[in-house]
Design an enzyme around this catalytic site. Structure first.
Site, PDB file in Angstrom:
ATOM      1  N   SER A  37       0.856  -1.189   0.000  1.00  0.00           N
ATOM      2  CA  SER A  37       0.000   0.000   0.000  1.00  0.00           C
ATOM      3  C   SER A  37       0.887   1.231   0.000  1.00  0.00           C
ATOM      4  O   SER A  37       2.046   1.164   0.429  1.00  0.00           O
ATOM      5  CB  SER A  37      -0.877   0.025   1.256  1.00  0.00           C
ATOM      6  OG  SER A  37      -1.499   1.291   1.410  1.00  0.00           O
ATOM      7  N   TYR A  61      -1.848  -2.078  10.371  1.00  0.00           N
ATOM      8  CA  TYR A  61      -1.964  -2.148   8.912  1.00  0.00           C
ATOM      9  C   TYR A  61      -0.703  -1.581   8.249  1.00  0.00           C
ATOM     10  O   TYR A  61      -0.125  -2.188   7.339  1.00  0.00           O
ATOM     11  CB  TYR A  61      -3.209  -1.367   8.465  1.00  0.00           C
ATOM     12  CG  TYR A  61      -3.479  -1.439   6.983  1.00  0.00           C
ATOM     13  CD1 TYR A  61      -4.202  -2.496   6.443  1.00  0.00           C
ATOM     14  CD2 TYR A  61      -3.002  -0.447   6.108  1.00  0.00           C
ATOM     15  CE1 TYR A  61      -4.453  -2.571   5.081  1.00  0.00           C
ATOM     16  CE2 TYR A  61      -3.244  -0.517   4.757  1.00  0.00           C
ATOM     17  CZ  TYR A  61      -3.968  -1.575   4.242  1.00  0.00           C
ATOM     18  OH  TYR A  61      -4.211  -1.645   2.888  1.00  0.00           O
TER      19      TYR A  61
END
Ligand code: NAD
Length: 253
Positions: free
Chosen positions: A138, A152
């Site tokens: 990401s 995350y």
């Protein structure tokens, strides 16, 4: 038809980026293995793309080993592994409030799963002397956010570092390993969240030079490129598809 007759495994294929990629891979000629814990939607996608559904939890070693060995046995090869399944649960927040259970759950599903998928895909690719692995990281692995999701972010940093190392280690065996770093994608879940909380959406959109979130098909197009021989000189790379976020200081009004 850049993936004609290639066997491509897509994890998290029941939704979002994985779903769009399963469709794109099929449109490019691949035989797509649609993997998800969501059995109903995995089967629906597999039927739609003329592929195969495998219901598996990618954070479970035995299930991941069975997945890749089974694909090799049934289809003869594993050409592409798109290791994409991941979670971003609401109890992963600031480090000050995120508990160890949430931290370990996110690391297990987002990072350990990629370790397992690579571990059990690579031996098949070594036998073939060819293969392309794409791991979904990401843009948050590259930048810090004040709106933290600490587990995350750490999980995607792990995916990025692991991908780089694998890309280097297996480069002379014909196996390419690249990380995909999408910016925010307009998946149904995210759009629902932002519709309920427009301020939350605005807080993020102001940082995107293009002024919008990605459509999942735009991410799928990048994955198809990385999966195909069009990217034959790319490995150990961070492939950023983020509407300009990581390049920006001041964005247009
Ligand atoms: P999504 O929630 O729409 O889809 C994820 C899929 O993974 C779901 O179908 C889910 O059932 C499956 N899954 C979850 N845990 C699993 C497990 N243990 N085993 C097997 N399948 C499992 O999410 P998405 O937005 O399409 O995200 C896909 C990937 O892209 C994730 O790794 C995510 O972190 C990453 N990503 C998303 C965005 C975004 O804005 N949506 C941005 C950057 C990166």
């Amino acid at each position: 038809m850049r993936l004609q007759d290639r066997v491509a495994v897509v994890t998290g294929a029941a939704s979002g980026i994985g779903l769009a990629t399963a469709r794109r891979f099929a449109a490019e000629g691949a035989r797509v293995v649609c993997v998800d814990i969501d059995a109903t939607n995995a089967r629906t996608v597999a039927d739609e793309v003329g592929g195969e559904a495998v219901v598996a939890d990618v954070s479970d070693e035995a299930q991941v080993r069975a997945l890749f060995d089974g694909v090799a046995e049934r289809h003869g090869r594993v050409d592409v592994a798109f290791n994409n399944a991941g979670i971003s649960p609401p109890d992963d927040d600031s480090i000050l409030v995120t508990g160890l259970e949430a931290w370990e759950r996110v690391l297990r599903v987002n990072t350990t799963s990629v370790y397992l998928c690579c571990k059990y895909a690579i031996p098949h690719m070594q036998r073939q002397g060819k293969g392309s692995i794409i791991n979904t990281a990401s843009f948050v692995a590259l930048m810090g956010a004040a709106t933290s999701q600490i587990a995350y972010t750490a999980s995607k940093g792990g995916v990025l570092a692991m991908t780089r190392e694998l890309g280097v280690q297996f480069a002379r065996e014909g196996i390419r390993v690249n990380a995909l770093c999408p910016g925010p994608v307009a998946t149904p879940l995210l759009m629902e969240l932002f519709a309920k909380d427009p301020e939350r959406a605005a807080r993020r959109l102001v940082h995107v030079p293009m002024g919008r979130f990605a459509d999942p098909t735009e991410i799928a197009a990048a994955v198809a490129f990385l999966a195909s021989d069009d990217s034959s000189f790319m490995t150990a790379a961070e492939f950023v598809v983020d509407g300009g976020i990581t390049g920006a200081y001041v964005t247009p009004l």
